[in-house]
Design an enzyme around this catalytic site. Structure first.
Site, PDB file in Angstrom:
ATOM      1  N   ASP A 159      40.292  32.673  38.600  1.00 30.25           N
ATOM      2  CA  ASP A 159      40.116  31.411  37.890  1.00 30.25           C
ATOM      3  C   ASP A 159      40.770  31.519  36.512  1.00 30.25           C
ATOM      4  O   ASP A 159      40.956  32.612  35.970  1.00 30.25           O
ATOM      5  CB  ASP A 159      38.645  31.049  37.759  1.00 30.25           C
ATOM      6  CG  ASP A 159      37.885  31.986  36.841  1.00 30.25           C
ATOM      7  OD1 ASP A 159      37.873  33.200  37.136  1.00 30.25           O
ATOM      8  OD2 ASP A 159      37.309  31.527  35.842  1.00 30.25           O
ATOM      9  N   GLU A 184      34.992  33.413  36.058  1.00 29.50           N
ATOM     10  CA  GLU A 184      34.818  34.218  34.839  1.00 29.50           C
ATOM     11  C   GLU A 184      35.011  33.393  33.578  1.00 29.50           C
ATOM     12  O   GLU A 184      34.300  33.573  32.587  1.00 29.50           O
ATOM     13  CB  GLU A 184      35.794  35.397  34.864  1.00 29.50           C
ATOM     14  CG  GLU A 184      35.517  36.470  33.814  1.00 29.50           C
ATOM     15  CD  GLU A 184      36.124  36.187  32.458  1.00 29.50           C
ATOM     16  OE1 GLU A 184      35.714  36.847  31.482  1.00 29.50           O
ATOM     17  OE2 GLU A 184      37.020  35.313  32.366  1.00 29.50           O
TER      18      GLU A 184
END
Length: 473
Positions: free
Chosen positions: A105, A175
């Protein structure tokens, strides 16, 4: 890509040194480029409506790639809706398991007009590769893949003991938005994360060509504050001057967070701690941060080193502001204004206590408005123990690859998973390292990675794996 021919593959691990490891990773520059180009194309910003297919596509790409590289992984949906890619190639008896971490991500691209090229198209320019996530952290994902490919080449060439290592893969999907989904999974199913050494590739060298291990991270304790003064925006000619302006009240409140020198002014958060490790000079920091001409780095007038403020002391930054936009400005008094107040917490301080102090400061300085405060997710600061054999081995591998001594550095960022992993497995070692040197401009427009850093850090990781196998053979 300036890719070199693959080296003559050694048939025993004792022939593998920094030069051989560098040659093996240099021979994969084409793979690194093509893989990173594919992964950057996914707009994998977690929890953003309309990008669900991009996130699931990036997850599926990781499953396919790591499976092809010899690690049987699966996608697991976590409590925050993100997908985590997790798998294990089991170790032979007497051999350790090494966990390779990264995340697919990314941060939003922000204003695409600030980018020189499309943020979702990997672009080579001036010797660097540009694109959102090129460094943080998709570059680390493809680096792990290149290392696994090189490891397989060595095994096939006769270095069979390398196949005895246990390799666990963890690729996170949220994250950048807190990562609590992976933390929840760790609490629910700790066996998915069991390892003897955690290799967290989500950091970087202090500068290009200087091998570094990150030994300290700040935590975070952010809040979102919202002020409301009137039920709806009202005509500024008819009501301005008497109707309380929510944005002006918010500006007054935010201005109390720092003193005239720019230091944090929240009672209990204004410390004088200093960083004893390696760090940039004020001039280097200004260059890396892009500080404009005529603007001074905070602390420069008092001879306070940048890393004192970015590592060892709390910092407060306004990372989001909502009210009336300039582009859509109307002649109206704002009735609502909100801000995300990002509080970074240094090692030795408790994030919960720091968040409490910040909220107490807000309440003490409450402006002429209704005020709502929302507590955001906490992340603990991290301090590494570098005395263990695995971290010493990694430092040696980095030195051999770069041809110079490895240094210890610190980062003002936070990686919540670090403390959680060591809490679950206190006897394990954890290393923070990676490709994110200062010129990468992570989280900013024109994020990039230098391909030599990709190659060198991958070579050091490979050499570490080889030497770990040798230690247990």
């Amino acid at each position: 890509m300036n890719e070199k021919e693959p080296p003559q593959l050694p048939s025993t691990t004792h022939e593998i040194n920094g030069h051989v490891a560098n040659a093996l990773l240099n021979s994969q520059l084409d793979f690194l480029w093509e893989a990173l180009k594919e992964l950057v194309a996914f707009q994998s910003v977690h929890s953003t409506p309309g990008l669900e297919e991009h996130n699931s596509g990036a997850a599926a790409w990781c499953v396919e790639q790591f499976t092809h590289a010899g690690i049987p992984v699966e996608s697991i949906t976590t409590s925050d809706g993100s997908e985590a890619i997790i798998g294990l190639k089991k170790p032979a008896e007497g051999y350790p398991t090494l966990l390779l971490y990264s995340h697919f991500d990314v941060q939003p691209a922000g204003d695409v007009d600030e980018w020189t090229s499309d943020p979702w198209t990997l672009t080579e320019r001036d010797g660097r590769w540009y694109g959102r996530g090129a460094a943080d952290c998709k570059g680390h994902v493809v680096m792990h893949l290149a290392v696994l490919r090189a490891l397989r080449q060595l095994i096939d060439a006769g270095c069979s003991e390398l196949d005895n290592l246990g390799i666990r893969i963890v690729v996170e999907g949220s994250e950048e938005r807190g990562g609590y989904g992976l933390e929840d999974l760790l609490h629910e199913r700790p066996e998915l994360f069991q390892a003897d050494t955690f290799l967290i590739a989500d950091s970087g060298n202090d500068e290009i060509g200087v091998p570094s291990i990150c030994t300290a991270l700040r935590g975070s304790a952010p809040i979102t504050v919202t002020l409301k003064t009137i039920a709806q925006p009202m005509h500024s000619g008819q009501y301005g001057g008497a109707a309380p302006d929510a944005l002006l009240e918010l500006i007054k409140l935010l201005s109390t967070l720092h003193d005239e020198q720019g230091y944090v002014a929240v009672e209990g958060l204004n410390t004088a701690a200093t960083w004893d490790g390696i760090g940039p000079s004020t001039g280097t920091f200004a260059k890396n941060a892009g500080v404009l001409e005529g603007v001074k780095v905070i602390g420069a007038n008092d001879d306070i080193a940048p890393n004192d403020l970015t590592v060892m002391r709390p910092s407060i930054t306004i990372t989001g502001l909502d009210s009336l936009s300039v582009a859509d400005a109307i002649n109206a008094v704002p009735g609502t204004a909100s801000a995300v107040v990002s509080l970074r917490v240094p090692p030795g301080m408790d994030p919960q206590e720091c968040q409490d102090l910040l909220i107490a400061h807000m309440e003490k300085n409450k402006p002429n408005a209704q005020m709502e405060i929302h507590r955001e997710a906490l992340a603990k600061p991290f301090s590494a123990d570098t005395s263990g054999p695995a971290l010493q081995r990694l430092a040696s591998a980095l030195s051999d690859v770069y041809g110079r001594e490895t240094v210890e550095v610190a980062s003002g960022g936070s990686i919540p998973l670090t403390n959680e992993l060591l809490s679950a497995y206190p006897d394990a070692e954890l290393a923070l390292y990676g490709i994110e040197e200062p010129l990468c401009r992570i989280h900013s427009a024109d994020e990039s990675v230098h391909p030599e850093e990709l190659s060198h850090i991958g070579a050091a990781e490979l050499l570490f794996l080889v030497r770990t196998a040798q230690e247990h053979t």
